[in-house]
Motif scaffolding. Structure first.
Motif, PDB file in Angstrom:
ATOM      1  N   SER A  71      85.170  56.088  28.200  1.00 54.69           N
ATOM      2  CA  SER A  71      84.221  56.919  28.391  1.00 54.69           C
ATOM      3  C   SER A  71      83.746  56.788  29.750  1.00 54.69           C
ATOM      4  O   SER A  71      82.825  57.302  30.264  1.00 54.69           O
ATOM      5  N   GLY A 101      85.572  55.569  32.616  1.00 56.86           N
ATOM      6  CA  GLY A 101      85.981  55.886  33.477  1.00 56.86           C
ATOM      7  C   GLY A 101      86.660  54.530  33.941  1.00 56.86           C
ATOM      8  O   GLY A 101      87.658  54.462  35.104  1.00 56.86           O
ATOM      9  N   ASP A 137      83.955  62.172  29.329  1.00 52.82           N
ATOM     10  CA  ASP A 137      83.546  62.895  31.237  1.00 52.82           C
ATOM     11  C   ASP A 137      82.661  61.693  31.349  1.00 52.82           C
ATOM     12  O   ASP A 137      81.980  62.010  32.195  1.00 52.82           O
ATOM     13  N   PRO A 138      83.552  61.137  32.714  1.00 52.18           N
ATOM     14  CA  PRO A 138      83.004  59.810  33.228  1.00 52.18           C
ATOM     15  C   PRO A 138      81.932  59.547  33.861  1.00 52.18           C
ATOM     16  O   PRO A 138      80.676  59.184  34.291  1.00 52.18           O
ATOM     17  N   GLU A 139      82.035  61.416  34.772  1.00 53.51           N
ATOM     18  CA  GLU A 139      81.273  61.811  36.129  1.00 53.51           C
ATOM     19  C   GLU A 139      80.485  62.355  35.660  1.00 53.51           C
ATOM     20  O   GLU A 139      78.782  62.112  36.241  1.00 53.51           O
ATOM     21  N   ALA A 140      79.942  62.670  34.384  1.00 54.21           N
ATOM     22  CA  ALA A 140      78.746  62.851  33.437  1.00 54.21           C
ATOM     23  C   ALA A 140      77.486  62.174  32.947  1.00 54.21           C
ATOM     24  O   ALA A 140      76.940  61.613  33.161  1.00 54.21           O
ATOM     25  N   THR A 141      78.654  60.819  32.646  1.00 53.81           N
ATOM     26  CA  THR A 141      78.258  59.668  31.608  1.00 53.81           C
ATOM     27  C   THR A 141      78.060  58.808  32.876  1.00 53.81           C
ATOM     28  O   THR A 141      76.738  58.381  32.506  1.00 53.81           O
ATOM     29  N   ARG A 142      78.177  57.982  33.390  1.00 48.80           N
ATOM     30  CA  ARG A 142      77.775  57.387  34.369  1.00 48.80           C
ATOM     31  C   ARG A 142      76.671  57.357  34.814  1.00 48.80           C
ATOM     32  O   ARG A 142      75.479  56.457  34.608  1.00 48.80           O
ATOM     33  N   PRO A 143      76.316  58.272  35.677  1.00 48.95           N
ATOM     34  CA  PRO A 143      74.892  58.620  36.579  1.00 48.95           C
ATOM     35  C   PRO A 143      74.063  58.978  35.080  1.00 48.95           C
ATOM     36  O   PRO A 143      72.847  58.774  35.370  1.00 48.95           O
TER      37      PRO A 143
END
Length: 277
Positions: free
Chosen positions: A125, A127, A206-212
């Motif tokens: 999750s 990435g 969607d790691p690009e949404a989860t990490r932020p």
């Protein structure tokens, strides 16, 4: 057994045991009955463990729509449990594949978590994934054990499509005593491999949404690794911890993916110290 209704109407069961402040526990597998947690090595002497049976596992009902098994959609189940328990904030523990579920919950509801314990977690999750040689390097650490040659052969056989979990399980646990053997024997009635693909279905992460989104998580996060675990190994665990604003990692020696099974003297103090700071 207490139950609650998920937002889509699926009846979920949870199990409560022990004494002290509540600790919600999410099982891995993915999609294994929460019974495999047991008492988490005696942690229930210090905390009230609230083990959620994920939908379609344990005593929880099967959802009407199989799409409801997807990891990100089960975030709503965790939130429904929090509301049902009447907790404004809570401590959360997740093991293995449930590390992804916990990370997604933390990204969506950062204000609800007091402390988060990720025990030998997955991190797709976020990435993040293991390196190609991580499992082989971990397996080499127990090369002197009498069970090692047969376990290594069973692990190698998976490359030819022969999956014998009991055969290579000693490598996963990092040791092979009576407690580990009994834990593996119980897996036959607790595992739901047919649900793994649904849990990890396309669109779950969607790691690009989860990490932020995790930047809003003020809660401390502990990533607990076993020195003999290949997924995550200690270096990977440190990378997972770094994805959280207040993350840290701890390595337990001479243990693998299930650090509370068998000799759990290191596991319980590590979790207690983190939760009770």
């Amino acid at each position: 057994m207490p139950t609650l209704s998920a937002p889509d109407g699926t009846v979920l069961t949870y199990h409560q045991s022990g004494h002290g402040a509540p600790l919600v526990c999410l099982p891995g597998g993915p999609m294994r009955d929460s019974a495999y947690f047991g008492d988490l090595g005696g942690l229930d002497a210090h905390r009230t463990l609230i083990r959620l049976d994920l939908r379609g596992t344990g005593d929880s009902a099967v959802p009407a729509d199989p799409a409801g098994y997807r990891c990100d959609r089960q975030v709503d189940d965790v939130e429904a449990l929090r509301e049902h328990l009447g907790l404004d904030t809570f401590d959360l523990l997740a093991h293995s594949a449930a590390g992804d579920l916990a990370a997604l919950y933390a990204a969506r509801h950062p204000e609800r978590i007091s402390r988060l314990v990720l025990v030998t977690p997955a991190a797709g999750s976020l990435g993040l994934g293991e390196e190609p040689d991580d499992r082989a390097a971990a397996a080499a650490l127990t090369a002197g054990e009498p069970w090692h040659p047969a376990a290594l052969a069973a692990l190698e056989a998976t490359k030819q499509g022969v999956f014998d979990f009991a055969g290579f399980a000693p490598l996963i646990y990092g040791r092979w005593g009576a407690a580990e053997q009994e834990h593996v024997a119980q897996r036959a009635t607790q595992a739901h491999p047919e649900l793994a693909g649904l849990y990890y279905a396309d669109g779950a992460f969607d790691p690009e949404a989860t990490r932020p989104a995790l930047a809003a998580l003020a809660a401390p996060v502990l990533v607990l690794a076993g020195a003999y675990d290949g997924s995550p190994n200690p270096a990977f665990a440190a990378r997972i911890a770094a994805a959280f604003p207040s993350g840290e990692s701890t390595v337990l020696p001479a243990i693998g993916h299930f650090p509370w099974v068998g000799e759990s003297a290191g596991f319980v103090p590590a979790v207690r110290e983190f939760l009770d700071r």
